[in-house]
Design a protein around this motif. Structure first.
Motif, PDB file in Angstrom:
ATOM      1  N   UNK A 204       0.828  -1.209   0.000  1.00  0.00           N
ATOM      2  CA  UNK A 204       0.000   0.000   0.000  1.00  0.00           C
ATOM      3  C   UNK A 204       0.860   1.257   0.000  1.00  0.00           C
ATOM      4  N   UNK A 205       1.928   1.275   0.795  1.00  0.00           N
ATOM      5  CA  UNK A 205       2.824   2.435   0.799  1.00  0.00           C
ATOM      6  C   UNK A 205       3.511   2.589  -0.560  1.00  0.00           C
TER       7      UNK A 205
ATOM      8  N   UNK B 273      -7.997  -1.734   4.131  1.00  0.00           N
ATOM      9  CA  UNK B 273      -8.083  -2.425   2.847  1.00  0.00           C
ATOM     10  C   UNK B 273      -9.261  -1.958   2.025  1.00  0.00           C
ATOM     11  N   UNK B 274     -10.403  -1.764   2.676  1.00  0.00           N
ATOM     12  CA  UNK B 274     -11.588  -1.281   1.962  1.00  0.00           C
ATOM     13  C   UNK B 274     -11.368   0.127   1.425  1.00  0.00           C
ATOM     14  N   UNK B 275     -10.733   0.991   2.216  1.00  0.00           N
ATOM     15  CA  UNK B 275     -10.483   2.356   1.756  1.00  0.00           C
ATOM     16  C   UNK B 275      -9.532   2.378   0.565  1.00  0.00           C
TER      17      UNK B 275
ATOM     18  N   UNK C 165      -1.892  -1.437  -5.393  1.00  0.00           N
ATOM     19  CA  UNK C 165      -2.972  -0.949  -4.545  1.00  0.00           C
ATOM     20  C   UNK C 165      -4.094  -1.958  -4.395  1.00  0.00           C
ATOM     21  N   UNK C 166      -4.472  -2.605  -5.503  1.00  0.00           N
ATOM     22  CA  UNK C 166      -5.522  -3.622  -5.433  1.00  0.00           C
ATOM     23  C   UNK C 166      -5.065  -4.807  -4.583  1.00  0.00           C
ATOM     24  N   UNK C 167      -3.833  -5.267  -4.812  1.00  0.00           N
ATOM     25  CA  UNK C 167      -3.307  -6.387  -4.030  1.00  0.00           C
ATOM     26  C   UNK C 167      -3.211  -6.027  -2.551  1.00  0.00           C
TER      27      UNK C 167
ATOM     28  N   UNK D  84      -4.881  -6.698   2.999  1.00  0.00           N
ATOM     29  CA  UNK D  84      -5.265  -6.089   4.271  1.00  0.00           C
ATOM     30  C   UNK D  84      -6.631  -6.583   4.731  1.00  0.00           C
ATOM     31  N   UNK D  85      -7.552  -6.770   3.804  1.00  0.00           N
ATOM     32  CA  UNK D  85      -8.845  -7.354   4.169  1.00  0.00           C
ATOM     33  C   UNK D  85      -8.671  -8.773   4.709  1.00  0.00           C
TER      34      UNK D  85
END
Length: 263
Positions: free
Chosen positions: A53-54, A182-184, A227-229, A234-235
């Motif tokens: 994500x970072x 993860x949702x955000x 970002x998708x991964x 995270x979810x």
């Protein structure tokens, strides 16, 4: 009488001290070795999602915009952009693969010009290949992504407290934080995708037909894939922490085993 009161007060202080030590010991022994190992594995999974994500939010390879090569010139133009900045590049057509109709990929060496979006400072829209960005949509995508990173950091802090202090009740808080982050991130990706479609539909009103060299093709790049991964991982990490926060046998009291009767 005075000595009896003194000894009673001293005994009360000792009991209070023993109670505090017992409570601290119970707090430190909140996780069994098996639970601690499972929590560390789930934290490792969440750390992978946090790294992705970072990497995704900090890079500008979310989408590549490419002009077509058939423009009668030895050079062609391409661009790649992310949440924060856009980079336009002038590439030599001799370097572009022969089987491509469009200019690119953007990783090819060429003359690059990278600038941060002005709507973060002066509030102005950006201009990319005679098209105007929708600053409201781009700002929304960036803000949602930053919120996802903040919530993810809170989740990491909760799990670290669980492992270091034995505060098992923070497992559910960490699970909610990781799931929400993860949702955000996934919502941010979707909002950014809409901003790309809005950019491609826009063109100058005084041009009846776009010139051939300004017809654009686009392809989503590796930053958006990260970002998708990251959102999915995270979810998954949040789900793992939520399962770890449940009782050992959550269905035992709801579905008691029936005794087998002989036929």
């Amino acid at each position: 009488m005075m000595w009896s009161n003194f000894f009673m007060q001293e005994e009360d202080r000792r009991r209070a001290a023993r109670g505090r030590r017992h409570a601290q010991g119970q707090l430190k022994r909140g996780l069994t070795p098996e639970q601690e190992a499972k929590t560390k594995l789930a934290l490792l999974l969440a750390a992978v999602g946090a790294t992705l994500s970072v990497l995704s939010v900090g890079t500008e390879f979310w989408v590549e915009l490419n002009t077509y090569k058939a423009n009668g010139s030895a050079v062609c133009e391409a661009a790649h952009l992310g949440l924060w900045k856009v980079c336009t590049k002038r590439l030599w057509q001799a370097d572009v693969p022969v089987d491509r109709d469009t200019c690119g990929p953007a990783e090819l060496p060429g003359e690059a010009n990278c600038t941060y979006f002005k709507f973060f400072t002066t509030g102005e829209n950006a201009r990319i290949f005679q098209r105007t960005t929708r600053k409201e949509v781009n700002l929304a995508a960036a803000v949602i992504a930053v919120l996802g990173l903040v919530v993810m950091a809170l989740g990491c802090l909760c799990i670290i407290m669980v492992l270091s202090k034995g505060a098992e009740f923070l497992l559910r808080v960490g699970a909610v934080c990781f799931g929400l982050s993860g949702l955000l991130l996934l919502v941010s990706v979707e909002v950014f995708r809409h901003s790309v479609w809005a950019l491609l539909r826009d063109r100058d009103a005084d041009l009846p037909e776009p010139r051939l060299g300004l017809r654009l093709a686009f392809e989503f790049s590796w930053s958006l894939g990260c970002g998708v991964a990251a959102g999915l991982i995270l979810l998954l990490g949040g789900g793992c922490f939520l399962l770890l926060s449940l009782p050992a046998r959550p269905w035992g009291s709801l579905c008691p085993k029936r005794a087998h009767t002989a036929a």
